[in-house]
Write a protein that holds these residues in place. Structure first.
Motif, PDB file in Angstrom:
ATOM      1  N   THR A  62      37.958   8.354 -15.623  1.00 43.97           N
ATOM      2  CA  THR A  62      39.225   7.630 -15.515  1.00 43.97           C
ATOM      3  C   THR A  62      39.853   7.472 -16.897  1.00 43.97           C
ATOM      4  O   THR A  62      39.406   8.053 -17.882  1.00 43.97           O
ATOM      5  CB  THR A  62      39.024   6.265 -14.836  1.00 43.97           C
ATOM      6  OG1 THR A  62      40.300   5.751 -14.443  1.00 43.97           O
ATOM      7  CG2 THR A  62      38.326   5.262 -15.750  1.00 43.97           C
ATOM      8  N   GLY A  63      40.928   6.682 -16.978  1.00 44.97           N
ATOM      9  CA  GLY A  63      41.593   6.408 -18.246  1.00 44.97           C
ATOM     10  C   GLY A  63      42.214   7.652 -18.857  1.00 44.97           C
ATOM     11  O   GLY A  63      42.658   8.568 -18.163  1.00 44.97           O
ATOM     12  N   ALA A  70      44.279  15.983 -15.945  1.00 42.45           N
ATOM     13  CA  ALA A  70      45.344  16.251 -14.970  1.00 42.45           C
ATOM     14  C   ALA A  70      46.523  16.994 -15.586  1.00 42.45           C
ATOM     15  O   ALA A  70      47.439  17.402 -14.864  1.00 42.45           O
ATOM     16  CB  ALA A  70      45.825  14.942 -14.355  1.00 42.45           C
ATOM     17  N   GLY A  71      46.529  17.151 -16.926  1.00 37.80           N
ATOM     18  CA  GLY A  71      47.596  17.895 -17.573  1.00 37.80           C
ATOM     19  C   GLY A  71      48.446  17.114 -18.546  1.00 37.80           C
ATOM     20  O   GLY A  71      49.365  17.672 -19.150  1.00 37.80           O
ATOM     21  N   ALA A  72      48.168  15.823 -18.722  1.00 35.79           N
ATOM     22  CA  ALA A  72      48.936  14.997 -19.657  1.00 35.79           C
ATOM     23  C   ALA A  72      48.337  15.148 -21.049  1.00 35.79           C
ATOM     24  O   ALA A  72      47.510  14.334 -21.490  1.00 35.79           O
ATOM     25  CB  ALA A  72      48.926  13.534 -19.212  1.00 35.79           C
ATOM     26  N   ALA A 125      45.535   9.858 -10.959  1.00 39.17           N
ATOM     27  CA  ALA A 125      46.296   9.663 -12.193  1.00 39.17           C
ATOM     28  C   ALA A 125      46.889   8.264 -12.250  1.00 39.17           C
ATOM     29  O   ALA A 125      46.939   7.651 -13.319  1.00 39.17           O
ATOM     30  CB  ALA A 125      47.392  10.718 -12.303  1.00 39.17           C
ATOM     31  N   VAL A 126      47.310   7.744 -11.113  1.00 41.52           N
ATOM     32  CA  VAL A 126      47.933   6.418 -11.120  1.00 41.52           C
ATOM     33  C   VAL A 126      46.904   5.343 -11.445  1.00 41.52           C
ATOM     34  O   VAL A 126      47.195   4.386 -12.177  1.00 41.52           O
ATOM     35  CB  VAL A 126      48.666   6.154  -9.785  1.00 41.52           C
ATOM     36  CG1 VAL A 126      47.693   5.992  -8.630  1.00 41.52           C
ATOM     37  CG2 VAL A 126      49.579   4.948  -9.892  1.00 41.52           C
ATOM     38  N   ARG A 127      45.690   5.476 -10.940  1.00 37.91           N
ATOM     39  CA  ARG A 127      44.647   4.515 -11.322  1.00 37.91           C
ATOM     40  C   ARG A 127      44.310   4.672 -12.800  1.00 37.91           C
ATOM     41  O   ARG A 127      44.118   3.682 -13.513  1.00 37.91           O
ATOM     42  CB  ARG A 127      43.388   4.692 -10.481  1.00 37.91           C
ATOM     43  CG  ARG A 127      42.298   3.656 -10.877  1.00 37.91           C
ATOM     44  CD  ARG A 127      41.003   3.872 -10.145  1.00 37.91           C
ATOM     45  NE  ARG A 127      39.962   2.990 -10.662  1.00 37.91           N
ATOM     46  CZ  ARG A 127      39.505   1.898 -10.043  1.00 37.91           C
ATOM     47  NH1 ARG A 127      40.033   1.524  -8.887  1.00 37.91           N
ATOM     48  NH2 ARG A 127      38.535   1.175 -10.565  1.00 37.91           N
ATOM     49  N   ALA A 149      52.623   9.260 -19.617  1.00 41.79           N
ATOM     50  CA  ALA A 149      52.151   9.771 -18.329  1.00 41.79           C
ATOM     51  C   ALA A 149      53.333  10.248 -17.480  1.00 41.79           C
ATOM     52  O   ALA A 149      53.251  11.277 -16.800  1.00 41.79           O
ATOM     53  CB  ALA A 149      51.366   8.690 -17.594  1.00 41.79           C
ATOM     54  N   LEU A 150      54.447   9.519 -17.546  1.00 41.27           N
ATOM     55  CA  LEU A 150      55.654   9.927 -16.828  1.00 41.27           C
ATOM     56  C   LEU A 150      56.236  11.213 -17.404  1.00 41.27           C
ATOM     57  O   LEU A 150      56.734  12.068 -16.672  1.00 41.27           O
ATOM     58  CB  LEU A 150      56.703   8.809 -16.895  1.00 41.27           C
ATOM     59  CG  LEU A 150      56.350   7.511 -16.162  1.00 41.27           C
ATOM     60  CD1 LEU A 150      57.287   6.384 -16.584  1.00 41.27           C
ATOM     61  CD2 LEU A 150      56.407   7.713 -14.641  1.00 41.27           C
TER      62      LEU A 150
END
Length: 336
Positions: A62-63, A70-72, A125-127, A149-150
């Motif tokens: 996570t984090g 995820a690609g960020a 990703a949202v968590r 993240a956005l």
């Protein structure tokens, strides 16, 4: 990336016990090894090595690490001073313990928050972004994290808002709510967000438009400033170290002159302003806005109304709808 392996008495699936003790192998955690030649500074390798410690039954990375995976790519696993941050494993129970380079989160973890991305167990990703925001230093930092993240389109504002509604009573959720009120889906770099927050929170000015394209009255694209106060006619730009290059600096000066020729005032925030914006860039912004307001009676040679051929990329939804070719062509100027 190289997945850690356990020792193998035959030396086929992994090193023998003797080989594991030699310099050719590096221990990443209890019983797990990778060849010493594997670069442990690469963020993705750090993530893979930490993920190898996940319990087989339940859990995920996570984090920052889940966002990176995820690609960020802005989330590089280092803090603002450049020190490495641990990879956090969300496991809900206490099957494993924190160790150097790995932190453990035992917060409740419903199945809907787990996913698999490119073969690796992660949280959604949202968590992951909410976790980062909840445990960051303050509301401004939370806003920077959410903006980035956005920017990478791994979450949308609506998705984060819906998730935050489920976090009543969780540690740090107030920072998530504050960031949602201040975030921007079209910020192209962390320093743009820092400047925007100085603009609104420190200077007390209305919220500017972010990366809104500016056109002349013939419909030609003049530029896309970091920040734009369309009411006053004020452009704000952040100049980092890349702007010190002579060719880049020349282009910046030409663009600033073009903005002014169309009736737009210009203000710049530099890297040295970040430590104390209220005493450095804020007076500069206020003075520039006063000049801009004094020019409002002059004819304006600019507009923010795009021509018909313009493709909007200002929201996560719009960017997610682009083809791969359009993303490569239209988003190449954004910071990585």
């Amino acid at each position: 990336m190289v997945v850690p392996v356990r020792t193998d008495p035959e030396g086929k699936a992994g090193p023998t016990a003797d080989q594991a003790r030699a310099r050719a192998w590096r221990r990443v955690s209890r019983g797990l090894y990778v060849p010493s030649s594997v670069d442990s500074e690469v963020p993705e390798q750090r993530i893979v090595e930490a993920a190898a410690c996940l319990p087989a039954a339940y859990g995920g990375v996570t984090g920052w690490a889940a966002l990176r995976w995820a690609g960020a790519t802005w989330f590089d696993g280092r803090d603002r001073l450049g020190a490495p941050q641990p990879v956090t494993l969300s496991i809900m129970r206490t099957e494993i313990r924190s160790q150097p380079g790995i932190a453990v989160s035992a917060e409740r973890l419903p199945p809907r928050d787990l996913t698999t991305v490119r073969g690796l167990a992660t949280t959604s990703a949202v968590r992951a972004v909410c976790f980062e925001m909840r445990y960051c230093s303050d509301e401004r930092r939370a806003t920077v994290l959410l903006d980035m993240a956005l920017m990478h389109d791994v979450v949308s504002t609506d998705e984060v808002a819906a998730y935050v509604e489920t976090l009543n009573g969780w540690t740090g959720v107030a920072k998530c709510r504050a960031a949602l009120a201040m975030c921007e889906e079209n910020s192209w770099s962390a320093m743009e967000t820092v400047m925007r927050l100085a603009w609104t929170l420190d200077a007390g000015l209305p919220r500017p438009l972010c990366n809104r394209p500016v056109f002349d009255l013939a419909g030609r694209h003049v530029g896309t400033p970091d920040l734009l106060d369309a009411h006053a006619g004020l452009v704000g730009e952040y100049d980092g170290i890349v702007h010190l290059d002579q060719r880049r600096r020349g282009k910046d000066i030409d663009k600033e002159a073009t903005y002014r020729s169309l009736g737009l005032e210009h203000v710049t925030m530099a890297a040295g302003d970040v430590a104390s914006p209220s005493t450095t860039v804020v007076p500069r912004i206020l003075q520039a806005r006063a000049r801009a307001l004094a020019r409002r009676a002059e004819p304006r040679g600019w507009t923010v109304e795009p021509p018909r051929w313009w493709v909007d990329t200002s929201t996560v939804a719009a960017r997610r709808g682009l083809s791969a070719e359009q993303r490569d062509r239209l988003l190449r100027y954004r910071a990585s």
